[in-house]
Design a protein around this motif. Structure first.
Motif, mmCIF file in Angstrom:
data_model
loop_
_atom_site.group_PDB
_atom_site.id
_atom_site.type_symbol
_atom_site.label_atom_id
_atom_site.label_comp_id
_atom_site.label_asym_id
_atom_site.label_seq_id
_atom_site.Cartn_x
_atom_site.Cartn_y
_atom_site.Cartn_z
ATOM 1 N N ARG A 93 0.843 -1.205 0.000
ATOM 2 C CA ARG A 93 0.000 0.000 0.000
ATOM 3 C C ARG A 93 0.870 1.245 0.000
ATOM 4 N N VAL A 94 0.316 2.285 -0.595
ATOM 5 C CA VAL A 94 0.996 3.572 -0.615
ATOM 6 C C VAL A 94 0.127 4.537 0.188
ATOM 7 N N LEU A 95 0.751 5.194 1.147
ATOM 8 C CA LEU A 95 0.014 6.134 1.987
ATOM 9 C C LEU A 95 0.563 7.535 1.799
ATOM 10 N N THR A 96 -0.243 8.512 2.197
ATOM 11 C CA THR A 96 0.267 9.871 2.258
ATOM 12 C C THR A 96 -0.334 10.551 3.473
ATOM 13 N N TRP A 97 0.248 11.668 3.827
ATOM 14 C CA TRP A 97 -0.244 12.459 4.960
ATOM 15 C C TRP A 97 -1.047 13.607 4.371
ATOM 16 N N LEU A 98 -2.368 13.586 4.623
ATOM 17 C CA LEU A 98 -3.245 14.562 3.995
ATOM 18 C C LEU A 98 -4.236 15.047 5.032
ATOM 19 N N ASN A 99 -4.363 16.349 5.156
ATOM 20 C CA ASN A 99 -5.271 16.953 6.149
ATOM 21 C C ASN A 99 -5.074 16.333 7.538
ATOM 22 N N SER A 108 -3.805 -3.029 10.576
ATOM 23 C CA SER A 108 -4.555 -3.799 9.598
ATOM 24 C C SER A 108 -4.405 -5.268 9.959
ATOM 25 N N GLU A 109 -5.329 -6.088 9.458
ATOM 26 C CA GLU A 109 -5.289 -7.499 9.827
ATOM 27 C C GLU A 109 -4.016 -8.178 9.325
ATOM 28 N N LYS A 110 -3.726 -7.958 8.047
ATOM 29 C CA LYS A 110 -2.526 -8.605 7.527
ATOM 30 C C LYS A 110 -1.347 -7.636 7.559
ATOM 31 N N GLU A 111 -0.174 -8.203 7.538
ATOM 32 C CA GLU A 111 1.015 -7.352 7.561
ATOM 33 C C GLU A 111 1.197 -6.674 6.215
ATOM 34 N N HIS A 112 1.377 -5.376 6.264
ATOM 35 C CA HIS A 112 1.601 -4.628 5.032
ATOM 36 C C HIS A 112 3.057 -4.235 4.891
ATOM 37 N N LEU A 113 3.454 -4.060 3.649
ATOM 38 C CA LEU A 113 4.727 -3.396 3.366
ATOM 39 C C LEU A 113 4.304 -2.031 2.838
ATOM 40 N N THR A 114 4.587 -1.014 3.617
ATOM 41 C CA THR A 114 3.989 0.292 3.361
ATOM 42 C C THR A 114 5.002 1.302 2.864
ATOM 43 N N LEU A 115 4.585 2.037 1.845
ATOM 44 C CA LEU A 115 5.344 3.207 1.412
ATOM 45 C C LEU A 115 4.518 4.422 1.786
ATOM 46 N N LEU A 116 5.121 5.329 2.534
ATOM 47 C CA LEU A 116 4.401 6.540 2.919
ATOM 48 C C LEU A 116 5.125 7.736 2.343
ATOM 49 N N LEU A 117 4.381 8.530 1.563
ATOM 50 C CA LEU A 117 4.986 9.711 0.967
ATOM 51 C C LEU A 117 4.466 10.926 1.694
ATOM 52 N N SER A 119 9.969 16.981 1.377
ATOM 53 C CA SER A 119 9.129 15.780 1.367
ATOM 54 C C SER A 119 9.954 14.584 1.843
ATOM 55 N N VAL A 120 9.266 13.624 2.437
ATOM 56 C CA VAL A 120 9.948 12.479 3.032
ATOM 57 C C VAL A 120 9.391 11.176 2.472
ATOM 58 N N ILE A 121 10.295 10.260 2.164
ATOM 59 C CA ILE A 121 9.881 8.918 1.763
ATOM 60 C C ILE A 121 10.026 8.013 2.974
ATOM 61 N N MET A 122 8.926 7.357 3.346
ATOM 62 C CA MET A 122 9.000 6.446 4.486
ATOM 63 C C MET A 122 8.633 5.039 4.008
ATOM 64 N N ILE A 123 9.444 4.068 4.419
ATOM 65 C CA ILE A 123 9.145 2.669 4.102
ATOM 66 C C ILE A 123 8.988 1.939 5.426
ATOM 67 N N GLU A 124 7.860 1.280 5.599
ATOM 68 C CA GLU A 124 7.649 0.519 6.831
ATOM 69 C C GLU A 124 7.682 -0.968 6.513
ATOM 70 N N LEU A 125 8.589 -1.682 7.194
ATOM 71 C CA LEU A 125 8.814 -3.094 6.904
ATOM 72 C C LEU A 125 8.404 -3.954 8.091
ATOM 73 N N GLY A 126 7.694 -5.019 7.807
ATOM 74 C CA GLY A 126 7.330 -5.969 8.854
ATOM 75 C C GLY A 126 8.205 -7.202 8.763
ATOM 76 N N THR A 127 7.906 -8.165 9.596
ATOM 77 C CA THR A 127 8.761 -9.343 9.698
ATOM 78 C C THR A 127 8.789 -10.187 8.420
ATOM 79 N N LEU A 128 7.732 -10.085 7.591
ATOM 80 C CA LEU A 128 7.695 -10.881 6.358
ATOM 81 C C LEU A 128 8.764 -10.457 5.355
#
Lengths: 585, 203
Positions: free
Chosen positions: A185-191, A382-391, A400-409
């Protein structure tokens, strides 16, 4: 241990991504390669570290400086001696802090397990019961016990699914050395909130934060930008932001396209923004829901994959080698002094970090601010583990910042924890550059016990040179080539481009990383072991081209029968000429 | 498509010259390479065997010579199901290095990886390491132990078949190191990955 051989076609110093790609390419076409590093790990400034070893990064930097200072050798004869290494591109502002209690009563570990006694540590997994508990209280000791389950990248990279790097991995067959996981999933910070960015058409339609009219607008825009043939004359001399505004998009849509999909900011020029948008759209739908891949066990695996190919094709690898320096005569590199040996080669490839001071003419040096966090939960549960990119969009005086969130998978952190990487162009220093994000998204002081925000257990800040934005001129002998270190871009395109350039300057006639044969295709002749690899590979390709589908099938069948027989009889038979074919290409 | 039920990754480590490549070649091709040089061009070899009527594909990885100056990539150990640590029974230094190898294995391989200690070259008459010494070492470090001769084809088949059987057993009891929700990816030849929770093998 053996002495190193002393004569090579090319010596490569440093195991960063540029050097590793060059090494693979040179070995692949049959050049005699020595690939050498001062450190005893792969990757240099591109490496991944365990939790324990990244905490020692600072000490290592200091140690390295001392090495550089201590070696000195007299000039001999007509050749000039130069020392290796410079202090120009060191990692800076390293600061790691714990945000956990040092030891609590809940900690059930056996005392006496010293981290420096690495032999003793086995089965670092906290037992199952601990996992099922509602809240796990992490302590410094508990985290350090899991040290090796962390693969903390200095330079975390995401690969565009149809980007040059992924295409190179596939075309060269280096892809077989690594596994990937797609960003889910790709997320962003908005409002003042985290929002999911609609990436694909189906995302756009299923997104309930976007109105029907907005959906149409967005689809229309994305479809028009995807069309490469489209005339972009309305695009001259303006920012991408203005271009999007003129399209009468709503502020939310502009946010999605500008800050997330194209990873641009308010100053990005229109043409660049469109290029970036296409890069994103063009990589959709190949592997997973987003355009991005992340390599299992961290980005530090990527240089290693190229090194493995280099070794398979005869490249000689020697890490942890004390290098004194090199000699130059008549503006040509002559030999490298390693231990007490003099190693000669036609070409020398050096990472900038290892380059002698006099080879580098530094005009401008920009930095990347990095922040790594270990947290106890995802930024968006979230129920399942995500690999998240947050812009995270630019804000006031922040980039601007690129954030990558990594889980155990992803194989980069233990169960029940998350590893968060943040990257931005440095403005002041890493700590200040990320302060607003830490405050908005994370719970760092654990003051608010009711907070749903991820608790930060450990944080590490550092600055890396950004060679994409810096201006470094090279002042090198004719047969010396310098490879750069990290860059701010999310993929490896910048490094691959350089590696290609270096390779084609050394070997203008040779093909860059042709496809390596699969093990099934390798012809092994019992009589003649000394087959030239290149010939072997060529032969394979020829055969492959000639073979029709029918032939391939037939051969596959023969192979199967053979294998069956062998397995059943358990007898070993001598096959004079084993030929195996890849079935499904 | 190949009709095997399991695919296991087996990796070999140990000092240069102990006969790792010869073991692999002997097993997969039934030949003993006469050449003395380092291993060139060989990445991994594949052999399908049958264990209790099930087809098991063994993907056997060689070090590509990176052990010569102790520079094996960490990624070599990733996703291995079994690990064969080889020494030469006629060469004491290759045995003395075993603790170093174990340290590296501890560091990079999965803690559940099946480990086998192999004393190779039992055809040699100048033995330096008695069988019981190897046995004891293996026992101390919780490893299987076997002495082999790649040259005479002694115990080579047995070594790999034993590994295949054990891994099958582990797989049945779900005790195998599980690297991913989708273990198939080891061999995946697909270019589209439907479920984003799977890891992708590019092809």
């Amino acid at each position: 241990m053996d002495q190193l051989p002393t004569e090579f076609d090319v010596i490569i110093v440093g195991t960063g991504i540029v050097e590793s790609v060059v090494s693979a390419a040179a070995s692949r076409v049959g050049k005699r390669v020595l690939h050498i590093d001062r450190s005893d790990y792969y990757g240099g400034q591109w490496a991944s570290f365990s939790l324990e070893s990244i905490s020692k990064l600072h000490e290592e930097q200091i140690e390295r400086k001392n090495i550089i200072n201590s070696s000195h050798i007299e000039h001999s004869g007509i050749s000039e001696f130069v020392e290796l290494g410079n202090k120009l591109f060191d990692i800076k502002n390293i600061e790691c802090t714990w945000h956990v209690q040092s030891k609590t009563d809940t900690e059930q570990s056996k005392e006496s397990t010293e981290m420096n006694d690495s032999d003793l540590i086995q089965n670092l997994v906290p037992n199952e019961e601990q996992h099922t508990q509602e809240t796990v209280t992490w302590t410094k000791e508990a985290l350090l016990k899991e040290s090796r389950k962390f693969n903390i990248d200095l330079v975390p990279k995401l690969q565009y699914a149809r980007g040059d790097f992924v295409e190179l991995l596939i075309s060269s067959n280096i892809a077989r050395y690594s596994e990937f996981r797609s960003v889910s999933r790709v997320l962003t910070w908005l409002n003042e909130h985290l929002e999911v960015v609609p990436c694909s058409r189906s995302d756009v339609f299923s997104n309930n934060k976007v109105s029907v009219i907005e959906k149409r607008m967005l689809m229309k825009l994305l479809t028009s930008l995807e069309d490469v043939e489209k005339d972009l004359s309305g695009c001259k001399d303006k920012t991408y932001h203005n271009y999007l505004k003129e399209k009468k998009l709503t502020p939310n849509l502009i946010h999605y396209v500008l800050y997330a999909i194209s990873m641009s900011d308010n100053n990005t020029l229109c043409e660049q923004g469109i290029k970036q948008t296409r890069r994103f759209l063009g990589s959709l739908g190949r592997f997973g829901k987003t355009p991005f891949l992340f390599s299992m066990y961290g980005s530090g695996e990527m240089p290693q994959a190229f090194c493995r190919l280099s070794a398979v094709f005869g490249g000689i690898y020697a890490l942890g080698q004390p290098m004194k320096g090199l000699t130059i005569s008549e503006n040509k590199f002559k030999c490298l002094l390693v231990n007490d040996q003099k190693l000669t080669a036609e070409h020398l490839v050096l990472n900038l970090e290892h380059a002698p001071k006099q080879f580098v003419d530094l005009k401008k040096l920009e930095y990347i601010s990095r922040c790594v966090l270990i947290t106890d939960r995802s930024v968006m549960s979230s129920e399942k583990e995500h690999l998240t990119l947050l812009l995270y969009p630019p804000e006031n005086d922040k980039n601007s910042v690129i954030m990558i969130e990594l889980g155990t998978l992803t194989g980069t952190c233990p169960k029940d924890l998350y590893l968060v990487h943040m990257t931005t162009r440095q403005k002041t220093n890493p700590k200040e550059d990320f302060l607003h994000i830490i405050n908005n998204i994370f719970n760092i002081n654990h003051k608010d016990t009711e907070s749903e925000k991820p608790k930060v257990l450990w944080v590490c800040y550092f600055s890396l040179p950004d060679f994409l934005s810096s201006d470094v001129k090279q002042n090198v002998p004719d047969n010396v080539f310098l490879g750069t270190g990290p860059d701010i871009d999310s993929d490896y395109d910048f490094s691959v481009k350089q590696a290609k350039e270096i390779f084609s300057k050394m070997y203008p006639e040779e093909e860059f990383l042709p496809r390596a044969p699969d093990p099934e295709e390798i012809v092994i002749e019992a009589e003649d072991e000394e087959i030239e690899d290149k010939d072997m590979a060529d032969k394979q390709t020829d055969q492959k081209d000639e073979a029709t589908d029918g032939e391939v099938k037939q051969k596959a069948e023969t192979k199967d029968t053979e294998t069956k027989q062998k397995a059943k009889t358990q007898d070993t038979e001598t096959l004079e000429n084993v030929e195996k074919k890849q079935v499904d290409h | 498509m190949d009709d095997y039920k399991f695919l296991f990754k087996v990796v070999l480590v140990g000092n240069a010259g102990v006969g790792k490549t010869c073991l692999v070649r002997r097993f997969t091709q039934g030949l003993f390479p006469p050449g003395q040089g380092a291993t060139i061009g060989v990445d991994f070899m594949i052999k399908t065997v049958e264990v209790g009527n099930e087809k098991v594909k063994l993907q056997i990885w060689d070090t590509a010579g990176q052990e010569r100056f102790r520079s094996i990539t960490q990624s070599y150990y990733r996703s291995a199901h079994a690990l064969i640590l080889v020494y030469d029974i006629s060469c004491q230094p290759t045995f003395d290095c075993l603790p170093d190898w174990l340290r590296e294995i501890e560091e990079y391989a999965s803690s559940k990886v099946l480990r086998v200690l192999v004393g190779n070259k039992i055809d040699r008459e100048d033995r330096e390491i008695p069988t019981h010494v190897g046995e004891e070492f293996a026992e101390r470090h919780n490893m299987y132990f076997l002495e082999t001769s790649a040259k005479e084809s002694d115990n080579v088949e047995r070594l790999f078949m034993q590994i295949a059987e054990d891994l099958m057993k582990q797989a049945r009891t779900r005790d195998l190191p599980r690297y991913d929700s989708n273990a198939q990816s080891i061999n995946g030849r697909t270019s589209t990955i439907g479920d984003s929770s799977c890891c992708s093998k590019l092809q």
